[in-house]
Scaffold this motif. Structure first.
Motif, PDB file in Angstrom:
ATOM      1  N   PRO A   1      -4.080   0.783  -8.572  1.00 15.78           N
ATOM      2  CA  PRO A   1      -4.829   2.048  -8.484  1.00 15.78           C
ATOM      3  C   PRO A   1      -6.187   1.904  -7.802  1.00 15.78           C
ATOM      4  CG  PRO A   1      -3.870   1.787 -10.658  1.00 15.78           C
ATOM      5  CD  PRO A   1      -3.715   0.478  -9.958  1.00 15.78           C
ATOM      6  N   SER A   2      -6.836   0.732  -7.954  1.00 15.44           N
ATOM      7  CA  SER A   2      -8.135   0.541  -7.317  1.00 15.44           C
ATOM      8  C   SER A   2      -8.004   0.391  -5.808  1.00 15.44           C
ATOM      9  CB  SER A   2      -8.835  -0.682  -7.910  1.00 15.44           C
ATOM     10  OG  SER A   2      -8.126  -1.873  -7.594  1.00 15.44           O
ATOM     11  N   LYS A   3      -6.865  -0.134  -5.354  1.00 16.76           N
ATOM     12  CA  LYS A   3      -6.646  -0.309  -3.916  1.00 16.76           C
ATOM     13  C   LYS A   3      -6.024   0.926  -3.277  1.00 16.76           C
ATOM     14  CE  LYS A   3      -8.015  -4.621  -4.034  1.00 16.76           C
ATOM     15  NZ  LYS A   3      -9.289  -5.052  -3.393  1.00 16.76           N
ATOM     16  N   VAL A   4      -5.179   1.614  -4.039  1.00 13.53           N
ATOM     17  CA  VAL A   4      -4.492   2.804  -3.530  1.00 13.53           C
ATOM     18  C   VAL A   4      -4.765   3.961  -4.497  1.00 13.53           C
ATOM     19  CG1 VAL A   4      -2.314   3.765  -2.723  1.00 13.53           C
ATOM     20  CG2 VAL A   4      -2.691   1.282  -2.620  1.00 13.53           C
ATOM     21  N   PRO A   5      -5.834   4.732  -4.279  1.00 10.37           N
ATOM     22  CA  PRO A   5      -6.211   5.800  -5.215  1.00 10.37           C
ATOM     23  C   PRO A   5      -5.084   6.792  -5.498  1.00 10.37           C
ATOM     24  CG  PRO A   5      -7.960   5.410  -3.622  1.00 10.37           C
ATOM     25  CD  PRO A   5      -6.787   4.611  -3.162  1.00 10.37           C
TER      26      PRO A   5
END
Length: 460
Positions: free
Chosen positions: A408-412
């Motif tokens: 989730p932090s890399k791909v919002p």
């Protein structure tokens, strides 16, 4: 054993596939952990990471110095998410300085006073040596316990296979994480293994009235109490005690002896402080925000099975606990449900604990072995559940880290994974598999007698 496993590839392909997958995972994880350490996604295996053992070590040093085991102010040990973190190197300094009893960095000792006696011999050594020795003793005990339990079921292992079992134990992430922390959980898992061995030998004796058989059942009760006494929420492990008077007698006798020894050695005041700490708790029943997995606040040690229940999680655990007790009482006197009852009691530990950690999965290893054997011997059993559960426990932490933090932090756009993981926690799925199958085997005779439709036997 490996040859027997290979022989399953055509007879029972599902069991063969999941067993091979689980074995490969366990054997590969130590190497993977080294890689994860290099990129900052896993704790190093050094004395500096042994925060829990530092608490035991310093409590033993306090005892030898005549200092109170517990801090002067309850508030210093309670924070929003548990205990104030501390560094073993900060706490111990040169290893020869005894910190004050109210030092907030060393206030994590919350076990019954008598348990500190286990760590007194280790506290006579420098901290680094004590940390290494404690882990060696704990891992060796668990290894011997696993081998003894497997041998009880008639499985013979070669020397190479025994070494592979040891390596696989290190590759079981909850055990490895507990070793890094210097946690007592590995030693308790070993005691549960030996309790299971005594349990099986007591049940399999030709004459249940023989003195040797009774002694074995007494020992099973004794070991069950020894394994659950340090962490009182391990009490569900005693479910099998209600099925046998000798096991119950051994357990209660040990409880009285431990309690008496504790009061005689440590006095009433220390116990009042201990009970006060239990009453205050450390955020029990509070729901750890799963959203914290999406940032640096992620704590890899927590296990939060009832996140979705929110403030009702503690009440839900209480309801399930009473249901477990009721189920055991109703099925007393049925020898065919004793082993599933033992498994259910162990499997319920992390599920019903007021606040659980992933290290508690270590005590589910003997439960998985027992359930796997029980299902293997049962007509139409489902032995593949056991290795699947072990694999799920093994990947729990890193799967959560990946799917609820890194991705989730890399791909919002994938933020939806964070709340979804509340339902898809690997450890929770494995926990429900063990509890569900063991619980069903406990009630199965009642369903048969009442003509209620139940699961039909099937072959994998």
């Amino acid at each position: 054993m490996l040859r027997s496993l290979w022989g399953l590839r055509t007879k029972r392909p599902v069991l063969f596939a999941v067993s091979v997958g689980t074995v490969c995972l366990l054997l590969a994880y130590p190497v993977l952990d080294v890689i994860l350490q290099s990129i900052g996604l896993s704790y190093p295996f050094t004395p500096e990471s042994g925060h829990d053992f530092a608490a035991y070590y310093l409590a033993a040093r306090r005892f030898l110095a005549g200092v109170h085991l517990y801090p002067e102010e309850i508030g210093v040990i309670v924070t929003g998410n548990g205990y104030t973190p501390y560094s073993a190197t900060e706490t111990l300094g040169l290893g020869d300085v005894l910190p004050p009893a109210d030092d907030p960095r060393v206030s994590a000792y919350i076990y019954p006073p008598v348990i500190v006696l286990v760590f007194v011999p280790f506290s006579l050594l420098p901290f680094q040596a004590a940390y290494v020795l404690w882990n060696v003793v704990s891992l060796f005990a668990l290894w011997v316990g696993i081998l003894s339990l497997v041998r009880t079921y008639g499985v013979t292992l070669s020397r190479v296979e025994k070494v592979l079992v040891l390596w696989a134990l290190v590759g079981f992430q909850p055990v490895l994480y507990a070793l890094k922390q210097g946690q007592i959980a590995v030693a308790l898992a070993a005691l549960f293994c030996f309790a299971a061995v005594a349990f099986e030998r007591g049940r399999n004796a030709p004459d249940q009235r023989q003195q040797g058989s009774r002694r074995t059942r007494l020992i099973s009760g004794v070991l069950t109490t020894l394994a659950s006494f340090p962490k009182l929420f391990y009490a569900t492990s005693g479910a099998h005690l209600l099925h046998d008077r000798d096991r119950l007698t051994g357990a209660l006798g040990t409880l009285v002896l431990l309690g008496s020894l504790s009061v005689v050695v440590f006095g009433v005041e220390q116990h009042l402080r201990f009970f006060e700490i239990l009453m205050v708790g450390k955020g029990w029943g509070e729901s750890m925000p799963l959203a914290s997995f999406a940032h640096d606040g992620f704590h890899p040690g927590y296990y939060n099975p009832f996140y979705v229940a929110g403030s009702f999680s503690l009440a839900l655990r209480g309801l399930l606990l009473f249901s477990l007790v009721g189920l055991v009482v109703v099925t007393r006197g049925r020898p065919d449900v004793e082993r599933p009852t033992f498994v259910l009691g162990l499997a319920a530990i992390p599920l019903l604990a007021p606040e659980a950690y992933t290290i508690e999965f270590a005590s589910l290893l003997p439960a998985a072995i027992m359930l796997g054997y029980d299902e293997w011997k049962r007509t139409g059993g489902v032995p593949s559940v056991a290795p699947v559960a072990v694999a799920l426990f093994g990947v729990h932490l890193q799967a959560l880290r990946l799917l609820a933090w890194i991705v989730p932090s890399k791909v919002p756009r994938l933020d939806f994974l964070v709340p979804a993981m509340a339902f898809l926690q690997p450890g929770l799925l494995g926990n429900l598999l063990l509890c569900g199958l063991a619980g069903y085997r406990v009630v199965e005779p009642l369903l048969s007698e009442s003509n209620i439709p139940h699961i039909r036997p099937w072959n994998e």
